[in-house]
Motif scaffolding. Structure first.
Motif, short mmCIF file in Angstrom:
data_model
loop_
_atom_site.label_atom_id
_atom_site.label_comp_id
_atom_site.label_asym_id
_atom_site.label_seq_id
_atom_site.Cartn_x
_atom_site.Cartn_y
_atom_site.Cartn_z
N PRO A 135 6.54 11.97 -11.39
CA PRO A 135 7.25 12.63 -10.29
C PRO A 135 6.32 12.84 -9.09
O PRO A 135 5.09 12.74 -9.24
CB PRO A 135 7.65 13.98 -10.89
CG PRO A 135 6.60 14.24 -11.91
CD PRO A 135 6.12 12.91 -12.42
N THR B 120 -5.93 16.13 -5.11
CA THR B 120 -6.50 14.87 -4.62
C THR B 120 -7.11 15.08 -3.24
O THR B 120 -8.22 14.61 -2.96
CB THR B 120 -5.41 13.78 -4.58
OG1 THR B 120 -4.79 13.73 -5.86
CG2 THR B 120 -5.98 12.42 -4.27
N SER C 23 -9.75 5.18 -1.09
CA SER C 23 -9.46 6.61 -1.19
C SER C 23 -10.01 7.22 -2.48
O SER C 23 -9.88 8.42 -2.70
CB SER C 23 -7.95 6.83 -1.10
OG SER C 23 -7.28 5.94 -1.96
N ASP D 142 4.30 15.17 -7.19
CA ASP D 142 3.72 16.41 -7.69
C ASP D 142 2.82 17.02 -6.60
O ASP D 142 1.71 16.54 -6.36
CB ASP D 142 2.91 16.06 -8.96
CG ASP D 142 2.24 17.27 -9.57
OD1 ASP D 142 2.22 18.33 -8.92
OD2 ASP D 142 1.73 17.15 -10.70
N ASP E 199 -10.09 -1.70 -3.11
CA ASP E 199 -9.18 -1.53 -1.97
C ASP E 199 -10.05 -1.19 -0.76
O ASP E 199 -10.13 -0.04 -0.31
CB ASP E 199 -8.19 -0.41 -2.31
CG ASP E 199 -7.04 -0.34 -1.32
OD1 ASP E 199 -7.09 -1.06 -0.30
OD2 ASP E 199 -6.11 0.44 -1.56
N GLY F 106 0.82 -1.21 0.00
CA GLY F 106 0.00 0.00 0.00
C GLY F 106 0.85 1.26 0.00
O GLY F 106 2.04 1.22 0.28
N GLY F 107 0.22 2.37 -0.36
CA GLY F 107 0.86 3.68 -0.23
C GLY F 107 1.80 4.08 -1.36
O GLY F 107 2.52 5.06 -1.25
N VAL F 108 1.79 3.34 -2.49
CA VAL F 108 2.70 3.69 -3.59
C VAL F 108 2.00 4.50 -4.69
O VAL F 108 2.64 4.85 -5.68
CB VAL F 108 3.37 2.45 -4.21
CG1 VAL F 108 4.27 1.75 -3.20
CG2 VAL F 108 2.37 1.47 -4.76
N GLY F 109 0.70 4.77 -4.51
CA GLY F 109 0.00 5.59 -5.49
C GLY F 109 -0.90 4.80 -6.43
O GLY F 109 -1.29 5.29 -7.50
N LYS F 110 -1.28 3.61 -6.03
CA LYS F 110 -2.14 2.76 -6.88
C LYS F 110 -3.49 3.42 -7.12
O LYS F 110 -3.95 3.49 -8.27
CB LYS F 110 -2.30 1.41 -6.16
CG LYS F 110 -3.22 0.41 -6.82
CD LYS F 110 -3.18 -0.89 -6.05
CE LYS F 110 -3.49 -0.73 -4.58
NZ LYS F 110 -4.81 -0.17 -4.26
N SER F 111 -4.10 3.95 -6.06
CA SER F 111 -5.42 4.58 -6.22
C SER F 111 -5.30 5.84 -7.06
O SER F 111 -6.17 6.15 -7.87
CB SER F 111 -6.01 4.96 -4.86
OG SER F 111 -6.01 3.85 -4.02
N LEU G 72 -0.75 17.79 -7.59
CA LEU G 72 -1.61 16.60 -7.68
C LEU G 72 -2.06 16.18 -6.27
O LEU G 72 -3.23 15.86 -6.05
CB LEU G 72 -0.83 15.46 -8.36
CG LEU G 72 -1.49 14.10 -8.37
CD1 LEU G 72 -2.82 14.14 -9.12
CD2 LEU G 72 -0.58 13.06 -9.02
P1 ADP Z 1 -2.17 3.37 -2.64
O1 ADP Z 1 -3.46 3.29 -3.38
O2 ADP Z 1 -1.04 2.66 -3.32
O3 ADP Z 1 -2.29 2.98 -1.19
P2 ADP Z 1 -2.51 6.26 -2.92
O4 ADP Z 1 -2.82 6.38 -4.35
O5 ADP Z 1 -3.66 6.36 -1.95
O6 ADP Z 1 -1.68 4.91 -2.60
O7 ADP Z 1 -1.37 7.33 -2.59
C1 ADP Z 1 -0.92 7.57 -1.27
C2 ADP Z 1 -0.81 9.08 -1.03
O8 ADP Z 1 0.24 9.62 -1.82
C3 ADP Z 1 -2.08 9.83 -1.42
O9 ADP Z 1 -2.27 10.88 -0.51
C4 ADP Z 1 -1.76 10.37 -2.81
O10 ADP Z 1 -2.48 11.55 -3.12
C5 ADP Z 1 -0.26 10.64 -2.70
N1 ADP Z 1 0.43 10.49 -3.98
C6 ADP Z 1 0.53 9.37 -4.72
N2 ADP Z 1 1.27 9.60 -5.82
C7 ADP Z 1 1.64 10.89 -5.79
C8 ADP Z 1 2.43 11.74 -6.67
N3 ADP Z 1 2.97 11.29 -7.78
N4 ADP Z 1 2.58 13.04 -6.31
C9 ADP Z 1 2.05 13.50 -5.17
N5 ADP Z 1 1.32 12.78 -4.31
C10 ADP Z 1 1.11 11.48 -4.61
#
Ligand code: ADP
Length: 271
Positions: free
Chosen positions: A241, A250, A78, A243, A73, A45-50, A246
């Protein structure tokens, strides 16, 4: 030919009694229309999948397609927040109706079913797996493309999603460290074992762009990730990157207002 033991896994003959391996794939709601289904997975988790799932949906919608997001998820939902959607999902006698975002993306998530969206989901794996399966079998989708935000990792919930939803392909999201250490490898192997094609990898949080000079700051070392992805035969589809704009959009529920083009190659591969 030796005597039949009725155990087809031990015999190569194609006789009239041969049974095919059992499929756990479920049909969608008869009132639904679903084109292609893509899963977005990660090793943890936490790598930006959502975030990648949401952005792919936004880009496909901007390209004029009918799009849905199935948030599988369940313990870390999220997606609705990123789209600023807080109302409850409704149902009619045919099934559950997805909630539409402001640009017309259809969403379903456990958060749209809870009395209070801050309530934790403290269900065991089989219950969660059952809910996700229902998001597929009961929801009246009307979409050309459905993006599934898969449960992180390779546990029983991820397995039941892989088994019950007929995925046309998956996209793997990984941070640079994850790619190099191949935490994602388990997810790759799971997809292969389920015979789901892997489109490739999106590397997220590759670098930070200096807000003053625009220079790329590689936070986790440089140049190793392409090689790591290649070693596993996975094309690197895009690099994103970190960002701050972003992240802010979000948090404000305005991901549909984000204009970056980084995921365009991925959506082109899909469309
Ligand atoms: P996952 O679904 O893998 O658990 P999330 O998509 O919820 O992870 O991302 C975790 C956090 O990091 C969220 O708050 C999201 O907005 C932020 N985030 C993810 N990718 C980026 C990025 N490229 N730039 C800035 N914030 C990001």
């Amino acid at each position: 030919m030796s005597e039949c033991t009725h155990d087809c896994s031990t015999c190569g003959e194609s006789c009239g009694e041969r049974t095919e391996p059992q499929s756990f794939l479920k049909p969608h709601n008869p009132a639904a229309r679903v084109g292609k289904v893509y899963g977005v997975v990660s090793g943890k988790g936490g790598v930006g999948k959502s975030m990648v799932t949401s952005q792919l949906a936004v880009l496909a919608r901007r390209a004029g397609r009918r799009v849905g997001v199935l948030d599988a998820d369940v313990t870390g939902p999220s997606i609705p927040k990123a789209f600023g959607v807080h109302q409850r999902a409704m149902a009619d006698e045919r099934g559950m109706l997805p909630v539409e975002t402001k640009t017309g993306i259809q969403l379903i998530s456990v958060n749209l079913l809870l009395d209070d969206e801050t309530d934790p989901v403290i269900w065991r794996g089989p219950v969660i797996g059952g809910v996700v399966t229902q998001f597929w079998t009961d929801v009246i989708w009307d979409v050309d493309y459905l993006f599934v935000d898969m449960p992180p990792g390779t546990g029983d919930v991820a397995l039941s999603v892989f088994q019950s939803i007929p995925l046309d392909g998956i996209i793997i999201v990984a941070s640079p460290q994850e790619l190099v250490s191949m935490v994602v490898e388990k997810a790759v192997k799971m997809a292969e074992m389920m015979s789901v094609p892997i489109l490739g990898v999106v590397e997220n949080m590759s670098c930070l762009i200096c807000p003053d000079c625009g220079r790329e700051i590689p936070l986790f070392g440089q140049g190793k990730t392409e090689a790591a992805a290649e070693a596993h035969g996975l094309p690197l589809l895009a690099r994103m990157p970190i960002d701050p704009t972003l992240a802010q959009l979000t948090d404000e529920g305005r991901i549909e207002d984000h204009q970056s083009q980084q995921l365009t190659p991925v959506i082109e591969a899909i469309l």
